[in-house]
Design a protein around this motif. Structure first.
Motif, PDB file in Angstrom:
ATOM      1  N   THR A  76       0.820  -1.219   0.000  1.00 50.76           N
ATOM      2  CA  THR A  76       0.000   0.000   0.000  1.00 50.76           C
ATOM      3  C   THR A  76       0.852   1.267   0.000  1.00 50.76           C
ATOM      4  O   THR A  76       0.332   2.362   0.200  1.00 50.76           O
ATOM      5  N   SER A  77       2.145   1.124  -0.239  1.00 47.25           N
ATOM      6  CA  SER A  77       3.062   2.263  -0.096  1.00 47.25           C
ATOM      7  C   SER A  77       2.857   3.344  -1.156  1.00 47.25           C
ATOM      8  O   SER A  77       3.288   4.482  -0.964  1.00 47.25           O
ATOM      9  N   GLU A  78       2.210   3.006  -2.269  1.00 48.00           N
ATOM     10  CA  GLU A  78       2.003   3.991  -3.332  1.00 48.00           C
ATOM     11  C   GLU A  78       0.621   4.644  -3.276  1.00 48.00           C
ATOM     12  O   GLU A  78       0.252   5.396  -4.174  1.00 48.00           O
ATOM     13  N   ILE A  79      -0.147   4.355  -2.240  1.00 49.62           N
ATOM     14  CA  ILE A  79      -1.462   4.969  -2.095  1.00 49.62           C
ATOM     15  C   ILE A  79      -1.323   6.441  -1.718  1.00 49.62           C
ATOM     16  O   ILE A  79      -0.583   6.780  -0.790  1.00 49.62           O
ATOM     17  N   LEU A  80      -2.021   7.306  -2.432  1.00 46.02           N
ATOM     18  CA  LEU A  80      -1.990   8.743  -2.157  1.00 46.02           C
ATOM     19  C   LEU A  80      -2.955   9.075  -1.026  1.00 46.02           C
ATOM     20  O   LEU A  80      -4.069   8.561  -0.971  1.00 46.02           O
ATOM     21  N   ARG A  81      -2.526   9.952  -0.127  1.00 48.94           N
ATOM     22  CA  ARG A  81      -3.403  10.434   0.952  1.00 48.94           C
ATOM     23  C   ARG A  81      -3.801  11.860   0.613  1.00 48.94           C
ATOM     24  O   ARG A  81      -3.093  12.824   0.905  1.00 48.94           O
ATOM     25  N   LYS A 122       6.426   6.095 -13.427  1.00 45.75           N
ATOM     26  CA  LYS A 122       7.726   5.480 -13.703  1.00 45.75           C
ATOM     27  C   LYS A 122       8.275   4.834 -12.437  1.00 45.75           C
ATOM     28  O   LYS A 122       8.816   3.720 -12.462  1.00 45.75           O
ATOM     29  N   LYS A 123       8.107   5.506 -11.308  1.00 43.07           N
ATOM     30  CA  LYS A 123       8.541   4.958 -10.024  1.00 43.07           C
ATOM     31  C   LYS A 123       7.680   3.757  -9.626  1.00 43.07           C
ATOM     32  O   LYS A 123       8.193   2.727  -9.192  1.00 43.07           O
ATOM     33  N   VAL A 124       6.369   3.909  -9.773  1.00 35.81           N
ATOM     34  CA  VAL A 124       5.451   2.832  -9.389  1.00 35.81           C
ATOM     35  C   VAL A 124       5.722   1.568 -10.199  1.00 35.81           C
ATOM     36  O   VAL A 124       5.690   0.449  -9.665  1.00 35.81           O
ATOM     37  N   PHE A 125       6.004   1.721 -11.490  1.00 33.92           N
ATOM     38  CA  PHE A 125       6.188   0.571 -12.376  1.00 33.92           C
ATOM     39  C   PHE A 125       7.611   0.016 -12.371  1.00 33.92           C
ATOM     40  O   PHE A 125       7.895  -0.947 -13.090  1.00 33.92           O
ATOM     41  N   ASP A 126       8.480   0.593 -11.577  1.00 35.47           N
ATOM     42  CA  ASP A 126       9.857   0.093 -11.518  1.00 35.47           C
ATOM     43  C   ASP A 126       9.860  -1.364 -11.042  1.00 35.47           C
ATOM     44  O   ASP A 126       9.383  -1.670  -9.952  1.00 35.47           O
ATOM     45  N   GLY A 127      10.364  -2.236 -11.853  1.00 37.75           N
ATOM     46  CA  GLY A 127      10.428  -3.656 -11.504  1.00 37.75           C
ATOM     47  C   GLY A 127       9.137  -4.416 -11.705  1.00 37.75           C
ATOM     48  O   GLY A 127       9.065  -5.615 -11.407  1.00 37.75           O
ATOM     49  N   ALA A 128       8.107  -3.746 -12.230  1.00 34.38           N
ATOM     50  CA  ALA A 128       6.809  -4.399 -12.401  1.00 34.38           C
ATOM     51  C   ALA A 128       6.739  -5.143 -13.731  1.00 34.38           C
ATOM     52  O   ALA A 128       7.413  -4.796 -14.707  1.00 34.38           O
ATOM     53  N   ASP A 129       5.900  -6.170 -13.754  1.00 32.96           N
ATOM     54  CA  ASP A 129       5.706  -6.979 -14.958  1.00 32.96           C
ATOM     55  C   ASP A 129       4.338  -6.753 -15.599  1.00 32.96           C
ATOM     56  O   ASP A 129       4.165  -6.999 -16.788  1.00 32.96           O
TER      57      ASP A 129
END
Length: 341
Positions: A76-81, A122-129
């Motif tokens: 949940t670290s990429e969830i915006l508050r 770009k940050k969120v998708f780093d390492g994503a498949d």
């Protein structure tokens, strides 16, 4: 470990107890859920690194929502508050010939007011498949639709596989509005998933002679639909879930799947409904999992997805809390439901 990112709205779910009607209810059961969140939770149960991106208010309700999701292993670290409120939906569970009902209260929710540029994709998708979204998110607001396009485009440019569950919701928009938004987005989609109605409502391609309000559905009627979707949009893979509604308590559940070469028809499961919300989401998650496995053939992928989503109807709440081992057992033919000791 493979990594899957999903983006969409998560809502507070308030469900009547004991199958009561809204007009009877004096208490509600509190859980949380939403299409893309449900997919992330299912994938986490399968051991996948699942990240869920959304926007929720920076208050105690928002924190309660994050706590609820995080307990199932979702990142949940990429969830915006940000924003002022968490969307809410009310669920009245039907019985026999009385249908279930959903009432939405999601106007001006945090995700509805999200802006392009708020998420560093770009940050969120780093390492994503893999990236997954549904047709619910673009229906929430013009802003949410623009961010969904932004995410899908970024994922495609970065080489991720992109899947979309059409997930048409008549309470959110009309077929004309859905097609105006969804059709242009299909240029970024590799894997298309939907139910019997979604191809028609969202993409304008209908199965001839099919009435989804009656019990039995002929999978063969959807072969031309699948071919039309591939021809028009260039999808690499297409899956359509097939729900036969005999009553609010008893459904038939299956799917068809085009793997790029041939169309396969899944096994049909008779399902006694505990809670039908999230059935399509659990199918999406299991399809994604199967397609990410080395060495799985198309029959294994489809069998796993249909079995997993059939099992999802046996849980209260939106989430499908099954393990790979449990799904494998059902896909292998063990539907006895015998006590495990």
């Amino acid at each position: 470990m493979v990594k899957v990112v999903t983006f969409g709205e998560v809502m507070l779910r308030l469900a009547t107890m004991r199958r009561e009607r809204f007009t009877q209810a004096r208490e509600f059961e509190v859980t949380y859920g939403g299409g893309e969140c449900n997919v992330a939770v299912s994938l986490a149960q399968f051991g996948v690194d699942a990240t869920f991106v959304t926007a929720i208010p920076d208050n105690d309700i928002g924190q309660s929502c994050i706590n609820y999701i995080r307990q199932f292993g979702v990142d949940t670290s990429e969830i915006l508050r940000q924003g002022q409120r968490l969307g809410t939906y009310y669920l009245e569970s039907g019985a026999a010939m009385r249908a279930s009902k959903v009432v939405y209260d999601r106007a001006a929710s945090s995700i509805a007011e999200i802006q392009t540029g708020d998420v560093d994709w770009k940050k969120v998708f780093d390492g994503a498949d893999w990236f997954h979204f549904t047709g619910i998110t673009p229906a929430i607001s013009k802003n949410a639709a623009e961010v969904c396009v932004e995410a899908a485009k970024a994922a495609k440019e970065l080489g991720l596989t992109v899947s979309a569950d059409m997930n048409y919701r008549k309470n959110l928009w009309s077929p004309k509005e859905a097609q105006a938004t969804m059709i242009p987005m299909m240029q970024y989609v590799d894997v298309s998933i939907g139910n019997e109605e979604d191809a028609e409502k969202c993409l304008g391609i209908a199965a001839e002679g099919v009435d989804v309000t009656v019990g039995e559905i002929d999978p063969e009627a959807y072969r031309p639909v699948v071919q039309a979707l591939v021809d028009k949009f260039g999808f690499k893979k297409v899956a359509i879930t097939l729900r036969e509604s005999f009553s609010a308590d008893d459904n038939g559940w299956s799917a068809i799947y085009f793997d790029g070469d041939e169309i396969l028809v899944g096994r049909k499961y008779p399902v006694r409904i505990v809670d039908r919300v999230g059935g399509g989401d659990s199918f999406c998650a299991a399809m994604i999992y199967g397609l990410l496995q080395d060495g799985w053939d198309s029959r294994q992928v489809l069998d796993f997805a249909v079995a997993s989503s059939a099992m999802s109807h046996t849980f209260h709440g939106d989430f499908n809390l099954v393990s790979v081992k449990e799904v494998m057992a059902v896909a292998g033919g063990d539907t006895s439901g015998r006590v495990q000791r």
